[in-house]
Design a protein around this motif. Structure first.
Motif: not given
Lengths: 751, 154
Positions: A602, A605-606, A609, B47, B79
């Motif tokens: 995560v 991935e962040k 992003k 999550h 998103y």
């Protein structure tokens, strides 16, 4: 009332008429939609109601509406074509003109659906037209002519090697499928017609000549050959013919018009112009080839009473009906579960629920890709289990058991889907599962390190990790038997190594930590501390800074994300355009979160992003030497695919869509995907040869499977770089023939 | 036919704007309200579950206004709309930490909304509850005050 008084009387009439019209419209709409849920006598009742309503004579505007609803519903509910055909049959008896409009419009829409590539609608309309023959609305010559038009492309295939100027096999397969699936509907009535016989001959020739090589690649299990769907279907239809089209038992072919035989006999037959199917267009996409998926066979785990054999027309018809219900209702799990269950209840003599679970799992694990997300199927299965707690759960358990025992030969390309589904499913039922039984089926003694990469071991380990992600460590530890506790990863706590002050970088770390904890901390101050620190290299500085950030934000994802957002500018200054710097950041993530795959994934991935890390750096890093062992774990591939998805979204937002070729792959995405394949091939080809059963051997099998999975997921993108793929494959053929074989088979069978 | 992505009858009374504006933003929103969570359910679990439907942009945990601890709800933003719709379809009414969670459209997170609106700091529903719910702090706040009266007699 006051308002009405002011209007003159004609206005009032119009208003009333409009109201009546609206009411009528919504009633008809509702009734027509309700046809899709009903079966058996309920369906007949509904048809009678609707038939009565429409027989009274309807206004022109309403007629138009009914016809368009009819065609829309045929697209959305292709499984109910026979019900709609019956309706048109009933209309035909009362109002010949109206029925004529319906038929005309349907044929027109069928042509359009080929243009718009709406294959469900096309098939639905074809089946409806075929049943219209059974309802005495259209003539046998017309229907045979229509089916012959569909077979025309297939007949053009004279020689399998002569591929110039003919349409792709997927198109011919789809057309042949439409015809083949219509045969059981009319076989009995038309078997003596010469044109029907000719159709059967063309089908036979086509099935014989076409290539079914894809069945190996699309099989979920390597040693359990799943046969090509069309081939099996032909075998069954041919069997029916040899059996003089004897009607399968239990009304497996829905024929609601049978109860209206008396009425329908009074209808007049329409004569239509012969049909001509529009030709193939470049770039047109067709339904992907499929293979038969059966897990419940006669010899599998105990006898299942009355379950039709895996290869039989009965099983096929059950599967087809269930599939149609999934197509219609997959987005509404409650409605879907209801209609599946009603269907099962309408055939009490058959264990339909076995087929329901089998079809859902088959679709979920389908290769190259499932139609919908895993949770679509998963939530439906949960719903079914909740609604029928005495029937479905044990079937799911049996299915899962069979799949678990076949894990050794299961394709890696659907492994993640399986793990995701099982974890989600059992999370809805208190994590109850066959833990002990599964653990005892492992080779003993259970030593997770000795048999580290065996499929069952990897499955259990990844499953437990996923369960921990959906729940928490302590809970899962309580649920699993002691024998499996070794498989459970340690609690995913952060690790901050710079507490050891002798480590290089510890001084900078201490300074940074102090400054960052201070309420006045700003990116500018932090940036200066990093710049002014001496004695350590720039990459170590980046690593130290990253670890500090993650250490401070280690309380939760939100805390981490907040810190990353605060110091985004510092990160960007440090690593923008610098791939080595980006790798240093990633190494920092892995140092802190060494014990938690979830956090590793995560947080990385962040970073992608928020544009600190470029997707290409993720690729470089994943295939770097330090990550070799990690390639057998799920989270690495989650990360890779997430990075590619992100890239696709970003490129999609910035690029100007090419009007002539809207499917064209973006060059940036293309180059990243190309690099992924290139790196995968490279790492596979440099792997040492190893004996079967060794860890190295398993490693190779896992990563080779991941190559296949990657090709499958991005099949559409790889279409445009087909030649480049072939080149990679040719260059690698010397070292490891399996690698080039995989790519070549993919290019030949899937692209 | 009932569609699971349609708006429910609930409307946030604190929304700044007219009812039609509120409905419009609900229809375009990529944000979901998630309710009936256990106080112990973590952001990481949410999550994981919601990522099964698509890429999650942000999760805002609902907190007790005074204690600043999770109080049983959160906001999940995707998103794209279609992925939020998937969560409405496939996650709403399924289990997380053995509780059936509720997923509903939200007009979008605004600072301040992460806090419970009850007098005691948590969610209003936890004030009037009369059942015992171990995942949400036992009995409702009002009831538990009655059960355990103030022993401080000074």
């Amino acid at each position: 009332m006051g308002r009405r008084k002011r209007q003159d009387s004609s206005d009032g009439d119009e208003f009333r008429l409009k109201r009546t019209f609206q009411t009528m419209l919504s009633t008809v709409d509702q009734l027509m939609r309700e046809l899709t849920f009903a079966c058996g006598t309920l369906l007949e009742l509904k048809l009678v109601n609707l038939g009565n309503l429409l027989a009274k004579g309807v206004r022109v505007e309403l007629k138009e509406h009914i016809v368009s609803v009819l065609v829309i519903n045929l697209g959305n509910y292709p499984g109910q074509a026979s019900a709609y055909a019956t309706l048109v049959g009933l209309i035909n008896v009362a109002d010949f003109e109206f029925a004529s409009e319906c038929v005309f419009f349907m044929v027109q829409k069928m042509g359009e659906s080929v243009h718009t590539r709406d294959w469900n609608k096309c098939r639905g309309v074809v089946h409806c037209l075929v049943d219209l023959y059974n309802c005495r609305v259209i003539s046998s010559s017309y229907i045979l002519n229509l089916l012959a038009a569909f077979m025309k492309d297939c007949e053009a295939l004279k020689d399998p090697d002569d591929l110039v100027g003919i349409t792709p096999q997927v198109r011919r397969d789809f057309l042949a499928y439409c015809v083949l699936s219509a045969m059981p509907l009319i076989g009995r009535e038309l078997e003596l017609e010469a044109a029907f016989d000719k159709l059967m001959v063309s089908l036979q020739i086509y099935i014989k000549k076409r290539s079914a090589l894809h069945s190996t690649m699309l099989s979920v299990w390597r040693d359990f050959n799943q046969r090509d769907y069309l081939e099996v279907m032909w075998q069954q239809v041919d069997g029916m013919r040899q059996n003089h089209w004897a009607e399968p038992e239990h009304q497996l072919i829905p024929r609601p018009y049978k109860s209206f035989d008396e009425t329908l006999r009074h209808g007049k037959v329409h004569h239509l112009r012969n049909y001509c199917l529009s030709a193939h267009e470049e770039g047109c996409r067709y339904p992907a080839p499929r293979v038969c998926f059966r897990i419940f066979s006669c010899d599998s785990v105990g006898e299942i009473p009355n379950l039709p054999p895996p290869v039989s027309i009965e099983r096929h018809l059950l599967e087809a009906q269930i599939l149609d219900m999934l197509i219609s209702f997959h987005n509404e799990r409650k409605i879907c579960a209801d209609s599946l269950w009603m269907y099962a209840a309408s055939k009490p003599q058959l264990p339909v629920y076995y087929c329901i679970v089998e079809v859902i799992l088959g679709e979920m694990l389908r290769l190259p890709n499932a139609k919908w997300t895993t949770i679509t199927y998963g939530s439906l299965l949960v719903e079914l289990c909740k609604r029928q707690p005495d029937k479905i759960p044990q079937v799911v358990v049996q299915a899962l058991d069979i799949i678990y025992n076949r894990l050794n030969s299961m394709s890696v390309a659907c492994f993640d889907r399986l793990v995701n589904w099982v974890s989600h499913h059992i999370s809805n039922f208190g994590f109850n599962c066959q833990w002990s039984k599964w653990a005892h089926s492992l080779p003993s003694p259970i030593d997770p390190s000795a048999t580290n990469l065996q499929p069952k071991v990897v499955f259990l380990r990844e499953l437990l990790k996923k369960c921990c992600r959906l729940s928490y460590h302590q809970r899962i530890k309580e649920v699993v038997p002691d024998i499996l506790v070794n498989f459970l990863p340690p609690p995913g706590l952060p690790h901050f190594k710079f507490v050891d002050e002798t480590l290089p970088g510890a001084i900078l770390s201490k300074d940074l930590l102090e400054a960052m904890r201070c309420p006045r901390a700003s990116p500018k101050i932090i940036s200066e501390i990093i710049k002014s620190s001496t004695g350590i290299g720039p990459l170590l500085k980046i690593n130290v800074f990253t670890q500090n950030c993650l250490h401070l934000g280690s309380k939760s994802f939100s805390h981490t994300f907040a810190i990353l957002a605060k110091y985004q500018s510092v990160f960007k200054d440090l690593v923008k355009g610098d791939w080595d710097g980006q790798i240093a950041v990633l190494n920092g993530v892995f140092d802190v979160w060494v014990a938690s795959d979830h956090y590793k994934f995560v947080v990385a991935e962040k970073l992608v992003k928020v544009f600190i890390i470029e997707p290409i750096s993720i690729v470089t890093w994943i295939f770097g030497p330090s990550m070799r062992k990690e390639l057998t774990k799920m989270y690495i591939w989650e990360l890779l695919h997430s990075a590619v998805r992100h890239l696709k979204r970003v490129q999609h937002d910035v690029e100007v869509v090419d009007v002539d070729n809207p499917n064209a792959c973006d060059p940036v995405v293309k180059s990243v995907l190309y690099t992924v394949v290139e790196r995968l091939v490279k790492i596979l080809c440099s792997a040492p040869f190893a004996d079967e059963g060794t860890e190295e051997h398993y490693w190779f099998q896992w990563v080779l499977g991941r190559l296949e999975e990657t090709l499958f997921i991005y099949a559409d993108d790889f279409k445009v770089i087909k030649n480049k793929l072939m080149k990679i494959s040719e260059n690698s053929s010397d070292n490891r023939p399996e690698v080039s074989k995989t790519i070549a088979a993919f290019v030949a069978c899937v692209l | 036919m009932f569609a699971s992505v349609e708006l429910s009858s609930y409307r946030d009374q604190h929304f700044k704007g007219s009812r039609s504006e509120q409905e419009r933003s609900l229809r375009d929103s990529c944000t979901l309200y998630v309710g009936n969570l256990s106080f112990y359910t973590t952001e990481e679990q949410i999550h994981e579950l919601f990522s099964r439907c698509g890429d999650v942009r942000v999760i805002v945990m609902g907190l007790d206004k005074y204690k600043k601890t999770p109080c049983g709800f959160c906001f999940v933003e995707y998103y794209v709309r279609s992925e939020a719709e998937a969560a409405m379809r496939f996650v709403n009414g399924t289990r997380l930490d053995d509780r059936l969670i509720r997923v509903d459209w939200d007009a979008g997170f605004v600072e301040g909304r992460q806090y419970g609106r009850g007098k005691t700091g948590g969610q209003v529903r936890d004030e009037y509850r009369t059942d015992y719910d171990a995942g949400r702090g036992g009995y409702g706040k009002l009831l538990s005050q009655k059960i355990a009266p103030n022993t401080d007699n000074r």
